[in-house]
Design an enzyme around this catalytic site. Structure first.
Site, mmCIF file in Angstrom:
data_model
loop_
_atom_site.group_PDB
_atom_site.id
_atom_site.type_symbol
_atom_site.label_atom_id
_atom_site.label_comp_id
_atom_site.label_asym_id
_atom_site.label_seq_id
_atom_site.Cartn_x
_atom_site.Cartn_y
_atom_site.Cartn_z
ATOM 1 N N PHE A 174 0.848 -1.188 0.000
ATOM 2 C CA PHE A 174 0.000 0.000 0.000
ATOM 3 C C PHE A 174 0.889 1.244 0.000
ATOM 4 C CE2 PHE A 174 -3.609 2.724 1.422
ATOM 5 C CZ PHE A 174 -4.591 2.229 0.573
ATOM 6 N N VAL A 201 1.972 3.251 -5.289
ATOM 7 C CA VAL A 201 1.247 2.554 -6.356
ATOM 8 C C VAL A 201 -0.011 1.892 -5.802
ATOM 9 C CG1 VAL A 201 1.344 0.714 -8.079
ATOM 10 C CG2 VAL A 201 3.341 2.159 -7.697
ATOM 11 N N LYS A 218 9.634 -6.315 -11.181
ATOM 12 C CA LYS A 218 10.512 -6.719 -12.281
ATOM 13 C C LYS A 218 11.648 -7.634 -11.837
ATOM 14 C CE LYS A 218 11.903 -1.955 -11.911
ATOM 15 N NZ LYS A 218 10.662 -1.429 -11.342
ATOM 16 N N GLU A 249 2.234 -5.990 -16.942
ATOM 17 C CA GLU A 249 2.511 -4.821 -17.793
ATOM 18 C C GLU A 249 3.291 -3.746 -17.045
ATOM 19 O OE1 GLU A 249 1.299 -4.585 -21.384
ATOM 20 O OE2 GLU A 249 3.109 -3.463 -20.974
ATOM 21 N N ILE A 281 3.857 2.554 -20.851
ATOM 22 C CA ILE A 281 3.926 2.140 -22.253
ATOM 23 C C ILE A 281 3.477 0.682 -22.340
ATOM 24 C CG2 ILE A 281 5.382 1.885 -24.290
ATOM 25 C CD1 ILE A 281 7.357 3.827 -23.084
ATOM 26 N N GLY A 330 13.608 13.211 -7.197
ATOM 27 C CA GLY A 330 12.882 11.955 -7.029
ATOM 28 C C GLY A 330 12.988 11.018 -8.215
ATOM 29 N N GLU A 375 16.818 6.820 -6.741
ATOM 30 C CA GLU A 375 16.717 6.401 -5.352
ATOM 31 C C GLU A 375 17.891 6.954 -4.543
ATOM 32 O OE1 GLU A 375 14.167 4.484 -4.333
ATOM 33 O OE2 GLU A 375 13.394 4.334 -6.373
ATOM 34 N N LYS A 427 14.214 -5.639 -16.611
ATOM 35 C CA LYS A 427 13.130 -5.339 -17.551
ATOM 36 C C LYS A 427 13.394 -5.994 -18.907
ATOM 37 C CE LYS A 427 12.010 -0.918 -15.401
ATOM 38 N NZ LYS A 427 12.406 0.504 -15.363
ATOM 39 N N GLY A 451 7.139 5.772 -11.785
ATOM 40 C CA GLY A 451 6.313 6.703 -11.031
ATOM 41 C C GLY A 451 5.011 6.046 -10.632
#
Lengths: 418, 418
Positions: free
Chosen positions: A14, A17, A99, A123, A130, A181, A184, A199, A297
């Site tokens: 939580f 995202v 990922k 996705e 994208i 931001g 990291e 990825k 993001g």
């Protein structure tokens, strides 16, 4: 017309995202997808949602027969894998954004899908907003997919853009990225290329049916790139990007790597600035296609997760056509790369490994060369990651054996040898 | 893992797209899709396929119970509609590339889908190789889709690129485009904006759930654009593109039009040169996304048809979520546009209709102005399509009532009136 089935979601995580997803689903009753329970690590943290929604016991989600979808947006790789494994064995569809976990457990995840017949959608794990995974699955299966080249890490792209546009050093650009931001506090995962590598392993699977282990792929990040390299690029009307590339060779093998690369100003990837991502797909029927958007993001990631949830309503799952319905492609380690190296001492460079060196310069502080080298002298070798050496690929970096022979023959002729 | 169902295809049309499709399906047995029969108009023409494949009787396809998919890639609109109508009523899924037919029969096609529950897929009808329809269906349903802007006609984009890059007149650029096969012998459908309009009607449906009649949309082509307009654009560091745009207004209404537009050099659409297409999608969660690729031609079109065929294997169909599962959006005609006009005589311009004119010049042969006008003075009006007037939108063309009031108030204050 079917309006799809009801989804009852168990959500792991939580953070930005997870919370974003919760808000959007709340505002979209038409989706018929509701979050029944959220599993969190820290029960004491204040949350912007009713307390009864939360639990710290993962079994409350994984063994609830009413929950038919598990959405997993946590950071740790091993716990994430255990969650998705149990979920699928319990008959639940899974949406994941992890990922690293997917790249490290790809064979097991594929096996779980085959065994259970359940959807596993991800996705959000590559290029976030994208829709590259589903497009690779659906659009390029029958075409001859010649190549896919992409900028998949926004953090390093932001750093390179700043170095390039503001003539600042790598360390200063990293600092700027952190303040905004885009990187990291510990930027290692991004700047050393691991994030891009993970990825790329996911996309290699959907593009070519290849299941690669992270250690099978030649890769590096941008940590060795010097401001002087950016200046060389500018002189050549080029830019430097961290490019993930996969190209089909003449023998059908796939050359795949993640390395810094000189990119010509007119190249699609030169259009990708700052924290954005971009993917160029070259195929036999549709020529070059270019997808561009935010690759990270909270909102772009939540948006990708949401599209997976929407797809589950009509039981969408990846078919992995290239793996199961075609002869799957295999990785090749038999090709040459045209590379640029900048370095401090000639002694640090194994010149004998080069097929030829076609250009070299020595500035006061830094020397550089451009030459052609077999991939085996880079893969699993460490010399070029040490001694403050910076390796950047030439714009069309791949040279195959047959081309190499032709070039060598021609230069021998020119030299009057044959 | 399911490998999808067997598809037996009845194909209408064996031109470049149809024949390309035939070859590719032949080479891809793994797709489990075979063409059983092809219906053609001219039986005497020599074809590169076995004679027994062809028929001139459409009923051989439409009433063959074994054929479960009709693919229609013919040119004429009315026969195409009759084919897809009969096909669906006979229980067959349909793949169509006929943009004009779809745009003109959209309500009936939607009704056919609802009535039969069968898939009607048409990815090839807009932007060909760019998978924009399915992405709009799957990816932007829950997001706040703020706007979609696109270059959907490659022929006009090629002509504008040439005018701009080579400083040549419209007619000469058209000639070049025709010689290279980027424009038809009769280029009216492209240069006057009809082709872009048809595609835009299809995309408005998938983007916003709007079913618009072609005569409801404000549009024009590029036939009035002068070389002098291109030079004005260059002075401003801008380009001229034929832009199809749909933007959500404050009240939820959708402003939609297809008009020439000044585009800033840094805009995504400025990247789209020559015969290419590009689509920019602005949404709440994923920010701006940009899709770029070939929008016409036999292979890009065949590739889009193929992706629809592949999707039929798992019974994919459009859900039209924005139409059936949300409050559908409606077209608005209540907004202002900032326009550039170039013309020969001031008398040809209804100056009284402008809210204000903020810039005007008179060159020897050509005059121009930049002003703000309510859309109702353009929509269904003909003055700006006559008298050799060229109308081009400003880069951010839409001004809403509330913004207009603010600007007017401010300028009155500046003038010391209030």
């Amino acid at each position: 017309m079917s309006t799809g089935k009801e989804l009852k979601i168990g959500l792991f995580g939580f953070g930005v995202v997870g919370e974003g997803l919760y808000r959007v689903l709340h505002q979209t009753p038409s989706l018929k997808a509701t979050i029944k329970k959220v599993c969190i690590k820290d029960a004491t943290k204040k949350r912007n949602a009713p307390a009864e929604l939360f639990t710290t016991n993962k079994e409350d989600l994984l063994f609830d027969p009413e929950i038919n979808v598990i959405v997993e947006v946590i950071n740790e790789s091993q716990p994430a894998f255990e969650i998705i494994q149990t979920a699928m064995l319990q008959g639940k569809a899974v949406v994941s954004a992890s990922k690293k976990m997917i790249a490290e457990h790809l064979p097991e995840i594929l096996e779980l899908q085959q065994k259970t017949g359940l959807p596993f959608l991800c996705e959000a794990s590559a290029c976030a907003s994208i829709p590259v995974i589903r497009n690779l699955e659906e659009y390029y299966d029958n075409d001859l997919l010649h190549a896919i080249k992409a900028i998949v890490n926004g953090s390093t792209n932001y750093i390179l853009t700043k170095m390039f546009e503001e003539n600042i050093r790598f360390q200063d650009a990293v600092l700027q990225a952190q303040q905004l931001g885009f990187a990291e506090a510990d930027p290692k995962l991004d700047v050393e290329g691991f994030d891009a590598l993970f990825k790329w392993i996911i996309l290699l699977n959907h593009a070519y049916g290849i299941v690669a282990n992270p250690n099978e792929i030649l890769f590096s990040g941008i940590q060795q790139i010097q401001l002087s390299d950016a200046l060389v690029a500018k002189e050549k009307q080029q830019e430097i990007k961290l490019v993930a590339q996969a190209t089909k060779l003449r023998d059908g093998g796939i050359a795949a790597f993640v390395l810094p690369q000189f990119v010509k100003k007119e190249d699609h990837l030169a259009f990708v600035k700052n924290e954005y991502n971009g993917v160029v797909i070259e195929s036999g029927f549709s020529d070059k296609q270019f997808f561009y958007g935010k690759g990270a993001g909270s909102f772009p990631t939540a948006s990708a997760v949401l599209s997976d949830i929407a797809a589950l309503r009509y039981d969408y799952r990846y078919e992995y056509k290239k793996r199961y319905q075609h002869q799957p492609n295999v990785l090749s380690n038999d090709y040459y790369l045209k590379v640029y190296l900048s370095f401090e001492e000639w002694d640090h460079i194994p010149k004998e490994n080069f097929e030829w060196i076609e250009e070299w310069h020595a500035h006061e502080t830094r020397k550089y060369l451009i030459g052609v080298i077999h991939v085996s002298h880079l893969k699993d070798k460490t010399w070029w990651k040490e001694q403050n050496i910076s390796l950047i690929l030439a714009p069309q970096p791949i040279i195959e054996e047959v081309e190499l022979k032709k070039i060598q023959k021609k230069s021998l002729e020119l030299a009057g040898v044959s």
